[in-house]
Scaffold this motif. Structure first.
Motif, PDB file in Angstrom:
ATOM      1  N   PHE A 147       9.345  11.289   7.526  1.00 53.61           N
ATOM      2  CA  PHE A 147      10.680  10.988   7.021  1.00 53.61           C
ATOM      3  C   PHE A 147      10.891  11.578   5.627  1.00 53.61           C
ATOM      4  CE2 PHE A 147      11.012   6.835   9.657  1.00 53.61           C
ATOM      5  CZ  PHE A 147      11.738   7.487  10.641  1.00 53.61           C
ATOM      6  N   ILE A 148       9.855  11.536   4.792  1.00 58.51           N
ATOM      7  CA  ILE A 148       9.966  11.902   3.375  1.00 58.51           C
ATOM      8  C   ILE A 148       8.838  12.877   3.062  1.00 58.51           C
ATOM      9  CG2 ILE A 148      10.195  10.999   1.023  1.00 58.51           C
ATOM     10  CD1 ILE A 148      10.554   8.186   2.325  1.00 58.51           C
ATOM     11  N   PRO A 149       9.027  14.162   3.294  1.00 59.24           N
ATOM     12  CA  PRO A 149       7.934  15.144   3.256  1.00 59.24           C
ATOM     13  C   PRO A 149       7.194  15.252   1.921  1.00 59.24           C
ATOM     14  CG  PRO A 149       9.838  16.056   4.399  1.00 59.24           C
ATOM     15  CD  PRO A 149      10.289  14.762   3.793  1.00 59.24           C
ATOM     16  N   HIS A 150       7.850  14.942   0.791  1.00 57.90           N
ATOM     17  CA  HIS A 150       7.163  15.121  -0.499  1.00 57.90           C
ATOM     18  C   HIS A 150       6.101  14.049  -0.768  1.00 57.90           C
ATOM     19  CE1 HIS A 150      10.210  12.121  -1.836  1.00 57.90           C
ATOM     20  NE2 HIS A 150       9.244  11.745  -2.656  1.00 57.90           N
ATOM     21  N   LEU A 151       6.057  12.983   0.042  1.00 54.16           N
ATOM     22  CA  LEU A 151       5.059  11.932  -0.164  1.00 54.16           C
ATOM     23  C   LEU A 151       3.643  12.474   0.002  1.00 54.16           C
ATOM     24  CD1 LEU A 151       6.496   8.885   1.822  1.00 54.16           C
ATOM     25  CD2 LEU A 151       6.132   9.006  -0.643  1.00 54.16           C
ATOM     26  N   LYS A 152       2.733  11.956  -0.799  1.00 54.88           N
ATOM     27  CA  LYS A 152       1.322  12.286  -0.664  1.00 54.88           C
ATOM     28  C   LYS A 152       0.590  11.071  -0.107  1.00 54.88           C
ATOM     29  CE  LYS A 152       2.168  16.244  -2.563  1.00 54.88           C
ATOM     30  NZ  LYS A 152       2.236  17.471  -1.729  1.00 54.88           N
ATOM     31  N   ILE A 153      -0.325  11.308   0.839  1.00 57.51           N
ATOM     32  CA  ILE A 153      -1.062  10.223   1.476  1.00 57.51           C
ATOM     33  C   ILE A 153      -2.530  10.285   1.079  1.00 57.51           C
ATOM     34  CG2 ILE A 153      -1.807   9.179   3.654  1.00 57.51           C
ATOM     35  CD1 ILE A 153       0.693  10.326   4.966  1.00 57.51           C
ATOM     36  N   ILE A 154      -3.019   9.181   0.529  1.00 57.81           N
ATOM     37  CA  ILE A 154      -4.447   8.962   0.318  1.00 57.81           C
ATOM     38  C   ILE A 154      -4.878   7.953   1.365  1.00 57.81           C
ATOM     39  CG2 ILE A 154      -6.235   8.296  -1.332  1.00 57.81           C
ATOM     40  CD1 ILE A 154      -4.507  10.607  -2.343  1.00 57.81           C
ATOM     41  N   TRP A 155      -5.852   8.327   2.193  1.00 53.31           N
ATOM     42  CA  TRP A 155      -6.330   7.378   3.210  1.00 53.31           C
ATOM     43  C   TRP A 155      -7.666   6.799   2.769  1.00 53.31           C
ATOM     44  CZ3 TRP A 155     -10.037   8.130   7.597  1.00 53.31           C
ATOM     45  CH2 TRP A 155     -10.117   6.961   8.372  1.00 53.31           C
ATOM     46  N   HIS A 156      -7.751   5.468   2.773  1.00 52.84           N
ATOM     47  CA  HIS A 156      -8.967   4.761   2.368  1.00 52.84           C
ATOM     48  C   HIS A 156      -9.649   4.237   3.626  1.00 52.84           C
ATOM     49  CE1 HIS A 156     -10.543   2.922  -1.562  1.00 52.84           C
ATOM     50  NE2 HIS A 156     -11.509   2.864  -0.671  1.00 52.84           N
ATOM     51  N   ASP A 157     -10.805   4.783   3.933  1.00 52.42           N
ATOM     52  CA  ASP A 157     -11.520   4.465   5.169  1.00 52.42           C
ATOM     53  C   ASP A 157     -12.511   3.334   4.917  1.00 52.42           C
ATOM     54  OD1 ASP A 157     -12.678   4.463   7.633  1.00 52.42           O
ATOM     55  OD2 ASP A 157     -13.638   6.436   7.453  1.00 52.42           O
ATOM     56  N   HIS A 158     -12.215   2.151   5.479  1.00 51.80           N
ATOM     57  CA  HIS A 158     -13.063   0.958   5.327  1.00 51.80           C
ATOM     58  C   HIS A 158     -13.833   0.644   6.612  1.00 51.80           C
ATOM     59  CE1 HIS A 158     -10.872  -0.415   1.633  1.00 51.80           C
ATOM     60  NE2 HIS A 158      -9.850   0.177   2.222  1.00 51.80           N
ATOM     61  N   TYR A 159     -13.890   1.562   7.541  1.00 51.55           N
ATOM     62  CA  TYR A 159     -14.402   1.280   8.889  1.00 51.55           C
ATOM     63  C   TYR A 159     -15.729   0.539   8.839  1.00 51.55           C
ATOM     64  CZ  TYR A 159     -15.341   2.208  13.854  1.00 51.55           C
ATOM     65  OH  TYR A 159     -15.589   2.088  15.198  1.00 51.55           O
ATOM     66  N   GLY A 160     -15.741  -0.668   9.419  1.00 50.63           N
ATOM     67  CA  GLY A 160     -16.899  -1.541   9.293  1.00 50.63           C
ATOM     68  C   GLY A 160     -18.031  -1.232  10.257  1.00 50.63           C
ATOM     69  N   ASN A 161     -17.730  -0.591  11.398  1.00 53.19           N
ATOM     70  CA  ASN A 161     -18.776  -0.313  12.389  1.00 53.19           C
ATOM     71  C   ASN A 161     -19.436   1.032  12.141  1.00 53.19           C
ATOM     72  OD1 ASN A 161     -18.587  -2.696  13.924  1.00 53.19           O
ATOM     73  ND2 ASN A 161     -16.770  -1.924  14.960  1.00 53.19           N
ATOM     74  N   SER A 162     -19.882   1.235  10.909  1.00 54.57           N
ATOM     75  CA  SER A 162     -20.414   2.549  10.548  1.00 54.57           C
ATOM     76  C   SER A 162     -21.766   2.834  11.190  1.00 54.57           C
ATOM     77  CB  SER A 162     -20.520   2.692   9.025  1.00 54.57           C
ATOM     78  OG  SER A 162     -21.326   1.682   8.467  1.00 54.57           O
TER      79      SER A 162
END
Length: 359
Positions: free
Chosen positions: A100-115
């Motif tokens: 919807f808003i192309p200028h947004l920047k995404i930081i994804w924080h991976d907390h996956y517990g079943n590592s």
């Protein structure tokens, strides 16, 4: 100016949820205009959100919920958010917002517990969405390696979790049992957290040291695992030795009443509970999963369990019970290490640098 939005599915008491709150509160102290969004469910952690953090709840009912999407889009445009910091599975709605808003920047924080079981991790949707990520922050080194190998985002780093314990408003929890002889397991009631094995282990402890008690604090999901947990509690006749309290927000108060903190999980990332045990000067016992071994470092700062057999766990508990100097010395060393290596400000300063870089 940086305007960041932390997005998390719920505000129930869990590790990823506590970290999202910690980020929202901490970044507001570093010159970032800080916002928090809960997409699906509110919860007790809302009480510890700082007043200067703006908040929106979407009440999202399904994966595709156009009403929720439009509400979040309107909020982002009105507040001029430029960085979305998406925690765990909230990466999907973050990507919808970027479409919807192309200028947004995404930081994804991976907390996956079943590592410990990354080979079974679903990745098709995540792999597609990673095309839109500017950065991936992984809570342990195994997750960093997995993302670097399987996803499209080129900027993948390992970033330590950090503990922040705030005093909660409202009523305080008073634990059962004898002062100076309490053991805490801070974990939601899930198969992964292995509380049933802990019950089996504690039966051996209670038979030898009946003045010591075990206190389980975490959300009861009223599912099959919950049913089996309480059935095991009754079957082992531990009702006078093991107490369950469900979710609580007065974690500082609870930890101040305990001497030992334990986690016997089958799998972890970097558990917030373990860091919080350290902040609260508890002697720690945990299984060698995820990055727990990085914290305990060959038993320098606690007892690292080589396996989750009942005898292994009970022997570790009794080692701390029987030797107070060992217990208090271990707790002190672990506390000092957490304060030194897992403090809030340097980690958040690194995050602000990443935000500035991508913006």
């Amino acid at each position: 100016m940086l305007r960041s939005l932390q997005i998390i599915d719920t505000l129930q008491v869990g590790g990823a949820e506590r970290l999202a709150i910690n980020y929202a509160n901490g970044l507001s102290q570093l010159g970032v205009q800080s916002h928090l969004c809960a997409t699906r469910q509110e919860g007790p952690l809302l009480k510890v959100l700082d007043e200067n953090v703006e908040y929106i709840f979407l009440n999202k009912k399904s994966t595709i919920d156009f009403k929720a999407f439009l509400a979040l889009r309107s909020y982002i445009l009105t507040t001029k958010i430029n960085v979305i910091h998406a925690h765990s599975s909230s990466f999907f709605i973050a990507v919808i917002m970027k479409l919807f808003i192309p200028h947004l920047k995404i930081i994804w924080h991976d907390h996956y517990g079943n590592s410990e079981f990354l080979n079974k991790r679903p990745k098709l949707l995540l792999k597609f969405c990673s095309l839109f990520f500017s950065y991936i922050l992984s809570v342990n080194k195994d997750l960093r390696q997995w993302s670097a190998k399987n996803l499209h985002c080129k900027n993948v780093i390992y970033l330590k979790n950090f503990p922040v314990l705030k005093k909660a408003t409202g009523s305080s929890t008073t634990l059962y049992g004898e002062n100076g002889k309490r053991i805490l397991c801070l974990a939601n009631l899930r198969e992964q957290k292995n509380q049933i094995r802990l019950l089996e282990s504690f039966q051996q402890v209670a038979s030898k040291y009946p003045d010591w008690t075990l206190h389980c604090v975490g959300k009861n999901f009223h599912d099959d695992y919950s049913r089996r947990f309480f059935e095991k509690l009754r079957k082992l006749d531990l009702n006078n030795f093991v107490y369950f309290y469900d979710s609580k927000t007065d974690i500082i108060n609870i930890m101040q009443q305990c001497q030992i903190g334990i986690l016997v999980s089958k799998s972890e990332g970097l558990p917030m509970a373990l860091l919080e045990y350290g902040i609260s000067s508890l002697a720690v016992i945990c299984t060698d999963v995820g990055d727990c071994g990085e914290l305990i470092k060959d038993n320098c700062y606690g007892i690292l369990l080589e396996d989750d057999r009942s005898t292994t766990i009970s022997e570790a508990i009794m080692a701390f019970i029987e030797d107070k100097d060992y217990r208090t010395g271990s707790a002190h060393k672990f506390h000092e290490m957490i304060l030194r290596d897992y403090s809030e400000k340097p980690i958040l300063t690194q995050v602000v640098d990443i935000y500035n870089q991508v913006v």
